[in-house]
Design a protein around this motif. Sequence first.
Motif: not given
Length: 280
Positions: A65-80, A113-116, A90-91
């Motif tokens: 679940l944490a990996e899935h949410i992290a991938r949603r925020f890629t491409g915004r200047g931070e490494t995966f 919670t994780v997305m926050g 967050g998890l």
Amino acid sequence: MSAVAELHRIHAGTSPPPVPAARGHRGSDSYDHIEPLFAELARYDATDPRRTALREQVIRRCLPLAEHIARRFTGRGETFDDLLQIARLGLLHAVDRFDPAHGAPFVAFAVPTVMGEVRRHFRDHTWAVRVPRRIKEIQQMLGPTTEALTQRLRRAPKAREIAEELGVDLVEVTQALIANNGYHTTAIDAVTDTENDTAPQSLLDLLGAEEPEYRIVENYLAVKPLLAALPERERRVLISTFFESRTQAQIAQRIGVSQMQVSRILSNTLKTLREQALRD
């Protein structure tokens, strides 16, 4: 042990042997239907080794679940990798805070919670310059909102349309758009690639010389409203002296006072203007 170190240990599989799963768990790696495990966690005392082992088992099952949410925020200047670590933290918070007695599924609690946690990381730790918190929050909403409006309008949205969609002031949206330039900075002495065959140059090498006339313009812009606010007599003395090149005797005859009074008016007016300009 820190939360980061704990997560690394759990992910590496060096945790204590797992305890038998609660009823209803079929041994899959899915984080769906995991609430019975939380019910079992609640029955153990905080110092019970069985609770520690079961908690780590729950965290391992929820890592996707944490990996899935992290991938949603890629491409915004931070490494995966960095995003994944923040999402896992967050998890960890979600697992420790979830209360199955409320009746809600764990995923419904864990996702926000994780997305926050990830969004707070972007808001507080990824800006190269200081930006007000309100503008950071709006800036984080610009991307998804712009994308949604582009699809709906079939064109790039205007700042006014973005402001209406978000329900915020147009000035705040404009400031957030400008704030994008403060998200990442480039060192002034960093070497840049050139399109021709010349040697690479830094941004500092490409900057022009300082224009001395800029200071004159700045001083003019600073003093202009102060001159306009002067009483008529003081303003006439200044204009006659510095713009018409009249002598104090000529000015005295023109406004009907003595030359000594003209000198005093000029001295006091210049002193007042200087104090106001420096204070502003």
